[in-house]
Write an enzyme that holds these catalytic residues in place. Structure first.
Site, PDB file in Angstrom:
ATOM      1  N   SER A   1       0.742  -1.255   0.142  1.00 17.97           N
ATOM      2  CA  SER A   1      -0.115   0.179  -0.054  1.00 17.97           C
ATOM      3  C   SER A   1       1.014   1.306   0.070  1.00 17.97           C
ATOM      4  O   SER A   1       1.587   1.559  -0.949  1.00 17.97           O
ATOM      5  CB  SER A   1      -1.042   0.186   1.131  1.00 17.97           C
TER       6      SER A   1
ATOM      7  N   ASP B   1     -10.321  -5.016  -4.550  1.00 19.07           N
ATOM      8  CA  ASP B   1      -9.714  -3.911  -3.625  1.00 19.07           C
ATOM      9  C   ASP B   1     -10.541  -2.583  -3.713  1.00 19.07           C
ATOM     10  O   ASP B   1     -10.628  -1.784  -4.855  1.00 19.07           O
ATOM     11  CB  ASP B   1      -8.398  -3.523  -3.901  1.00 19.07           C
TER      12      ASP B   1
ATOM     13  N   HIS C   1      -8.201  -5.054   0.266  1.00 18.04           N
ATOM     14  CA  HIS C   1      -6.928  -4.515   0.406  1.00 18.04           C
ATOM     15  C   HIS C   1      -6.198  -4.873   1.394  1.00 18.04           C
ATOM     16  O   HIS C   1      -4.769  -4.802   1.412  1.00 18.04           O
ATOM     17  CB  HIS C   1      -7.344  -2.938   0.714  1.00 18.04           C
TER      18      HIS C   1
END
Length: 385
Positions: free
Chosen positions: A154, A219, A248
Site C-alpha cells: 500500500s 480492492d 486491500h
C-alpha cells in the site's frame, strides 16, 4: 496552495495506530526488546534469539524502530515497508510466517510517527526512514543490494520504489496493493500534479530489477487499476498475481499469495549474474522487424543491389536486374560472376539462346528442333542434351 494540498493528502495517507501496539524497553544486558501494550508480554512470547530490536537514526533527526528476524537457511533478505494503518506489533506474526515460508531474513520497520518511532509521518520522512534501514542492513548485517528484495504494501510502495530506483543491482521488488500516486487514490486523476505524493508512476520506470505486483481484484481502497498500471510500466515485470475477490488488507489469507511469493523468491535466489546480464542484453536487442531485415540482408549478401532503390530484392524497378548486352532485356542472366548461367546454386551448364544468351529465350532451338527448355516441359527429354 500546493503545500496545503500535499499536507491534506498526507493526512489521508497515514493512519498510525493510536495507541501504539508495542513499546521498546532496554533489558539489563543492554539489548532492546519490544513489549506488547495490550498484554505487557515481550515480543516474541519467549526467548527467541532470532529477533533483533533496533533503534535507527535517520538523516531527518528521527529514531525509528526496526525488527530484524534471522533465518539460518536464508540466502536473501526481505526489507518490508508496511501499509498506512499498522505497526510492527501487529505485523510480527506475519513476519515470522514470511521468514519461515520464504526462507529469508526479514527486516521490518516503523515509519516516523508510527509505533515507538519518533517524529511525524510524512512522505519525505518515510524516504529517510527506508534509506536509514537499508544503511543499517549494509553496515550491521553485511547485506548488499544484490541479496536484497524490497517489499512495499500500500503506502509502503512509495518508500520501496524510492529506494529501488536508486539500487540498480537490487535482486527484486514486490508491490503489494501498491498505488500509482497519492492523489490518484483520492481523485482518480490520470495526470501528475506537482504537489502529489508518492509519485510511483514516475519511479517505477527507473527500477531495473524484476518487479512482482500483487493486487486484489475487489480492492475498494486502492483500485486494481493501480497495480495493473505499475505492472505494465515496469521495465522487468514478473508474472503478476491478481487475487480474484481479494480486498486491500486480506491478501495474505489466500493460498495463492504465499505460493506465488515463494516461487518469486526461489527464482530470485536462482538468478545468477550471468542470467541477469542475459536479461539486460535481451532488453537491449533490436525489434524483430529490424532483426528479420538484418537476417534477410545476410542471406542475400551475394545478390546485386539496385542502383536506383538500393534494394537487394527489388521487384518494382527492373534496373536492379542485369541486362543482356545484345537484347537489353532485364531477364538475361549473363553476369561476370557466373559466365555460364548465373545460377545462384552454381552453373549447371545448360544451353543458352545464341541470340540473347537467355536460358528462357523462345528463339533458341537445338539440333532436334525442340523448344526452349524453360518454356517447354519436354526440354529434359531432348536427346541432343
Amino acid at each position: 496552495m500546493g503545500c496545503m494540498v500535499s499536507q491534506l493528502a498526507a493526512k489521508f495517507a497515514f493512519f498510525p495506530p493510536a495507541p501504539a501496539t508495542y513499546q521498546v524497553k532496554r533489558m539489563e544486558d543492554g539489548r532492546l526488546t519490544a513489549v506488547s501494550t495490550a498484554s505487557s508480554m515481550p515480543i516474541p512470547y519467549g526467548d527467541d534469539g532470532s529477533l533483533d530490536v533496533l533503534l535507527v537514526d535517520t538523516k531527518r533527526g528521527n529514531k525509528i524502530v526496526a525488527f530484524y528476524l534471522r533465518n539460518p537457511y536464508a540466502r536473501l533478505t526481505l526489507l518490508y515497508s508496511h501499509g498506512n494503518a499498522a505497526d510492527l506489533g501487529q505485523l510480527y506474526d506475519l513476519f515470522v510466517q514470511l521468514k519461515a515460508n520464504l526462507r529469508v531474513n526479514l527486516m521490518g520497520y516503523d515509519y516516523s510517527g508510527y509505533g515507538a518511532s519518533t517524529g511525524k509521518p510524512s512522505e519525505f520522512n518515510t524516504y529517510a526512514d527506508i534509506e536509514a534501514v537499508y544503511e543499517c542492513l549494509e553496515t550491521e548485517y553485511g547485506v548488499s543490494q544484490e541479496d536484497l528484495i524490497l517489499y512495499g504494501q500500500s503506502v509502503g510502495s512509495g518508500p520501496t520504489l524510492h529506494l529501488a530506483a536508486q539500487l540498480p543491482r537490487l535482486r527484486g521488488v514486490v508491490l503489494h496493493s501498491a498505488i500509482l500516486s497519492g492523489l490518484r487514490v483520492l481523485c482518480h486523476v490520470k495526470f501528475t500534479l506537482c504537489f502529489d505524493i508518492y509519485k510511483n508512476v514516475n519511479k517505477i520506470r527507473k527500477v531495473k530489477s524484476p518487479v512482482l505486483v500483487i493486487h486484489g481484484t475487489e480492492d475498494d481502497v486502492v483500485n486494481w487499476i493501480h497495480g495493473n498500471g505499475l505492472w505494465k510500466m515496469a521495465r522487468d515485470p514478473y508474472e503478476p498475481l491478481w487475487i480474484k475477490g481479494g480486498g486491500h488488507c486480506n491478501l495474505e489469507l489466500y493460498p495463492d499469495y504465499i505460493r506465488h511469493l515463494c516461487r518469486f523468491v526461489q527464482e530470485m535466489e536462482n538468478m545468477t549474474t550471468q542470467t541477469r546480464l542475459q536479461k539486460i542484453r535481451q532488453s537491449l536487442c533490436l525489434p524483430k522487424s529490424t532483426n528479420s531485415t538484418t537476417a534477410s540482408t545476410t542471406k542475400s549478401c551475394c545478390r546485386p543491389k539496385c542502383p536506383k532503390c538500393a534494394s537487394l530484392g527489388c521487384g518494382k524497378c527492373f534496373s536492379c536486374r542485369p541486362r543482356c548486352p545484345e537484347c537489353s532485356r532485364p531477364g538475361c542472366l549473363k553476369m561476370p560472376k557466373f559466365p555460364e548461367c548465373l545460377r545462384p546454386g552454381g552453373c549447371v551448364k545448360l544451353p543458352k539462346c545464341p541470340g540473347c544468351l537467355r536460358l528462357s529465350c523462345l528463339k533458341w532451338t537445338c539440333s532436334c528442333s525442340c523448344q526452349c527448355f524453360k518454356c517447354s516441359c519436354q526440354w529434359f527429354t531432348c536427346a541432343c542434351w
